[in-house]
Motif scaffolding. Structure first.
Motif, PDB file in Angstrom:
ATOM      1  N   LEU A  56      42.924  33.626  48.325  1.00 21.99           N
ATOM      2  CA  LEU A  56      42.083  32.856  47.406  1.00 21.99           C
ATOM      3  C   LEU A  56      42.862  32.303  46.213  1.00 21.99           C
ATOM      4  O   LEU A  56      42.393  31.392  45.542  1.00 21.99           O
ATOM      5  CB  LEU A  56      40.909  33.706  46.928  1.00 21.99           C
ATOM      6  CG  LEU A  56      39.836  33.913  47.995  1.00 21.99           C
ATOM      7  CD1 LEU A  56      38.754  34.840  47.488  1.00 21.99           C
ATOM      8  CD2 LEU A  56      39.237  32.583  48.427  1.00 21.99           C
ATOM      9  N   ASP A  58      42.803  39.284  50.616  1.00 21.87           N
ATOM     10  CA  ASP A  58      42.008  38.105  50.275  1.00 21.87           C
ATOM     11  C   ASP A  58      42.320  37.584  48.880  1.00 21.87           C
ATOM     12  O   ASP A  58      42.124  36.410  48.600  1.00 21.87           O
ATOM     13  CB  ASP A  58      40.516  38.329  50.488  1.00 21.87           C
ATOM     14  CG  ASP A  58      39.993  39.501  49.763  1.00 21.87           C
ATOM     15  OD1 ASP A  58      39.782  40.527  50.400  1.00 21.87           O
ATOM     16  OD2 ASP A  58      39.810  39.405  48.535  1.00 21.87           O
ATOM     17  N   GLU A  59      42.843  38.469  48.032  1.00 23.31           N
ATOM     18  CA  GLU A  59      43.257  37.989  46.708  1.00 23.31           C
ATOM     19  C   GLU A  59      44.347  36.914  46.852  1.00 23.31           C
ATOM     20  O   GLU A  59      44.289  35.859  46.216  1.00 23.31           O
ATOM     21  CB  GLU A  59      43.766  39.168  45.867  1.00 23.31           C
ATOM     22  CG  GLU A  59      44.192  38.773  44.467  1.00 23.31           C
ATOM     23  CD  GLU A  59      44.381  39.974  43.531  1.00 23.31           C
ATOM     24  OE1 GLU A  59      44.065  41.114  43.920  1.00 23.31           O
ATOM     25  OE2 GLU A  59      44.839  39.733  42.400  1.00 23.31           O
ATOM     26  N   LEU A  85      44.371  45.790  51.795  1.00 28.73           N
ATOM     27  CA  LEU A  85      43.236  45.010  52.294  1.00 28.73           C
ATOM     28  C   LEU A  85      42.600  44.182  51.168  1.00 28.73           C
ATOM     29  O   LEU A  85      42.281  43.004  51.354  1.00 28.73           O
ATOM     30  CB  LEU A  85      42.213  45.959  52.930  1.00 28.73           C
ATOM     31  CG  LEU A  85      41.111  45.334  53.770  1.00 28.73           C
ATOM     32  CD1 LEU A  85      41.685  44.472  54.886  1.00 28.73           C
ATOM     33  CD2 LEU A  85      40.215  46.418  54.367  1.00 28.73           C
ATOM     34  N   SER A  86      42.450  44.791  49.997  1.00 31.30           N
ATOM     35  CA  SER A  86      41.913  44.039  48.849  1.00 31.30           C
ATOM     36  C   SER A  86      42.853  42.881  48.492  1.00 31.30           C
ATOM     37  O   SER A  86      42.408  41.783  48.165  1.00 31.30           O
ATOM     38  CB  SER A  86      41.796  44.938  47.621  1.00 31.30           C
ATOM     39  OG  SER A  86      40.838  45.937  47.832  1.00 31.30           O
ATOM     40  N   TRP A  87      44.131  43.170  48.527  1.00 30.23           N
ATOM     41  CA  TRP A  87      45.108  42.155  48.145  1.00 30.23           C
ATOM     42  C   TRP A  87      45.171  41.007  49.150  1.00 30.23           C
ATOM     43  O   TRP A  87      45.547  39.893  48.799  1.00 30.23           O
ATOM     44  CB  TRP A  87      46.492  42.807  47.985  1.00 30.23           C
ATOM     45  CG  TRP A  87      46.559  43.753  46.821  1.00 30.23           C
ATOM     46  CD1 TRP A  87      45.672  43.849  45.782  1.00 30.23           C
ATOM     47  CD2 TRP A  87      47.560  44.759  46.570  1.00 30.23           C
ATOM     48  NE1 TRP A  87      46.060  44.853  44.910  1.00 30.23           N
ATOM     49  CE2 TRP A  87      47.210  45.420  45.378  1.00 30.23           C
ATOM     50  CE3 TRP A  87      48.716  45.167  47.253  1.00 30.23           C
ATOM     51  CZ2 TRP A  87      47.981  46.462  44.828  1.00 30.23           C
ATOM     52  CZ3 TRP A  87      49.482  46.198  46.721  1.00 30.23           C
ATOM     53  CH2 TRP A  87      49.115  46.837  45.518  1.00 30.23           C
TER      54      TRP A  87
END
Lengths: 358, 358
Positions: free
Chosen positions: A154, A150-151, A146-148
């Motif tokens: 962006l 949006d990484e 999940l963190s990755w």
């Protein structure tokens, strides 16, 4: 139209899904380096991330790609490949966490994430409870995915102002799908079934998440106007519901060899799908009782449940709905200012989503 | 220095934490509206989000705020309040998921998230397993918190180019803390304890996550140069380790009334802390055996375990290390080009983090 001929040559749908797979590998190679820099013992986490994202039909990136093309985007743009890949990471989180919540043993024919780490814990003769270890690992891998997500969005190289507009779609989507999962979880805790509630889960957990928001994301990244986004919605919501209903039919009647899930899995898991809710609505008291007893029962008589879904006409109604929703979705493509190439692509996607065996 | 007098007047640390609390409420009110638009049945999810983020010492936002001020940022800037609040949402995810993995019943004296929804399932006479329902809800709430963490950062109103630089810190931090949680999970599955491995977990799960990255985030948002970021690291890593060791001491010797956790909780949970690893390293075979048997045992003789931690000198060594690390952190503040105001603030934070009773 020489422009469209050029772009068709430049990248086909299968070229695109291959590019998504490469982008996943490129991104994960950097994450693996980061994890191994922290500690070499994280190698199994990195490997699990590769394996878990290796398969799949890339449905959400594909819808994003068509949404981009429908708004005039170049199909071979590597920035769009990266941005669309973000959707695969949201999905990887959803699958790792869903499989844990559903206690599913397999995913695409391989052990699910919590089962994989449960086995790892046994292999290393770990102290304590292997099930708890597997659950913890699946939760944390899902969090990383999940963190990755949006990484990678962006860092896709898209212009920053465009990215910030796209983020509104992306943020809404992530809240919607998690809300849909919660509604689904709450639904499984209810004794009664209801067609309307099953439809609500379907709308948020699938139609918006799998079709509408990916199309919007691609559209916004290519500068789509509100009219085009509305046209995407008019296509996406019916086709997304049809897609989910096809899934529901396969979840009961599908061939395990094609679906990668045990046959009749949805009955055994006790899923409150529209298909089952319709059978409960239409069934005789005896049929309702038999079907109720089968739902969520690991020893369920799947054949008997199938017979009831057929005899009550629930299966036929779902098949009719799939046809009707598909027709409505295709109709929505005719009026909108969507380029011919994307219109054809979305037509193909509509058939692929609703006439599949896996 | 009139500038500093003005800013000190403009916003104190307690004003800042109050502003963070307001910002959480503002952001969550919009999320609640979004959830209720999806379905009214999501009200308990929205309420749980408010309740779960209502307490806490706001340590990470405070470090972010001092990192911002140390690089010349205006302490009363509302954009920084929003950006710093993103850290509370990362933390809310970590707590919801950690409590589930650790099977902790309480958080800040209230039921942990999975316990809350387990009780909710019982209250509504839900079908199926309340424990599974509670676990699923805690996983999904955590996922929402994680998604919301970058949503609030990106909508903080900071200039976009600055945001994209800050994102590199933020992304690294989220991968690091999840990796640290995984190392911790793996550590609990080992029979042997090791001081070096306990230190590694501490570095990633606490020192970098709680102190270094928040300082860097605030610094980068205010345009800090690399030398200042290095100075922040030289302060952050020792103070972060000291902070964690204070936590470890409180986890065994703390007063339940102050900590909000059962006394001796770390022994019962079998945590492999530096404190316990040192006792295992220094203890006699009999002491090691008694301590080993207590670790992870719900009926552990906590008083006996405490006695061993004291008798082996492990407690004294940890207290010495806390003193030494704090001194080293404060020393790092003297040389760097950090403004007097932030230097004082970080000094206060160092004492607050290491001399607390909760």
């Amino acid at each position: 139209m020489p422009q469209q001929n050029r772009t068709l040559t430049a990248m086909s749908a299968s070229d695109f899904t291959a590019a998504v797979a490469s982008e996943i590998d490129r991104f994960l190679a950097a994450r693996r380096d980061q994890l191994l820099d922290i500690d070499a013992s994280l190698a199994p986490v990195a490997q699990a991330a590769f394996d878990f994202t290796a398969g799949g039909k890339r449905v959400r990136p594909l819808f994003c790609w068509w949404g981009w093309q429908g708004a005039g985007g170049d199909p071979a743009d590597p920035r769009l490949v990266a941005a669309a890949t973000s959707l695969e990471f949201v999905q990887a989180c959803a699958l790792a966490h869903d499989d844990l919540m559903d206690r599913s043993d397999t995913r695409r024919g391989e052990p699910s994430m919590h089962r994989r780490f449960e086995a790892h814990h046994r292999d290393i003769n770990g102290l304590g409870d292997p099930v708890g270890f597997g659950a913890g690992a699946a939760i944390l891998l899902g969090d990383m995915f999940l963190s990755w997500s949006d990484e990678i969005l962006l860092t896709s190289g898209m212009p920053v102002d465009v990215l910030l507009s796209a983020r509104r779609i992306f943020d809404a989507m992530r809240t919607e799908v998690t809300a849909g999962q919660f509604l689904d979880l709450a639904e499984q805790s209810r004794v009664d079934l209801d067609v309307g509630r099953a439809e609500l889960v379907m709308r948020f957990k699938t139609a918006k998440y799998t079709v509408e928001r990916p199309l919007h994301l691609g559209g916004v990244l290519a500068g789509a106007d509100p009219a085009l986004l509305s046209a995407y919605s008019a296509y996406a919501l019916p086709i997304g519901e049809a897609f989910q209903m096809r899934d529901d039919v396969l979840g009961v009647f599908g061939d395990a060899e094609h679906t990668g899930k045990p046959s009749g899995d949805d009955i055994i898991e006790g899923k409150h799908t529209v298909l089952v809710a319709l059978a409960m609505q239409r069934g005789t008291p005896a049929q309702r009782e038999t079907l109720s007893a089968a739902l969520g029962n690991p020893d369920a008589d799947v054949a008997a449940a199938r017979q009831i879904l057929t005899d009550t006409g629930a299966l036929a109604e779902v098949e009719d709905r799939i046809e009707e929703l598909t027709a409505r979705a295709l109709e929505a493509l005719t009026g909108a200012g969507i380029g011919e190439n994307a219109r054809q692509g979305l037509t193909d996607m509509a058939y692929a989503a609703t006439r599949r065996s896996r």
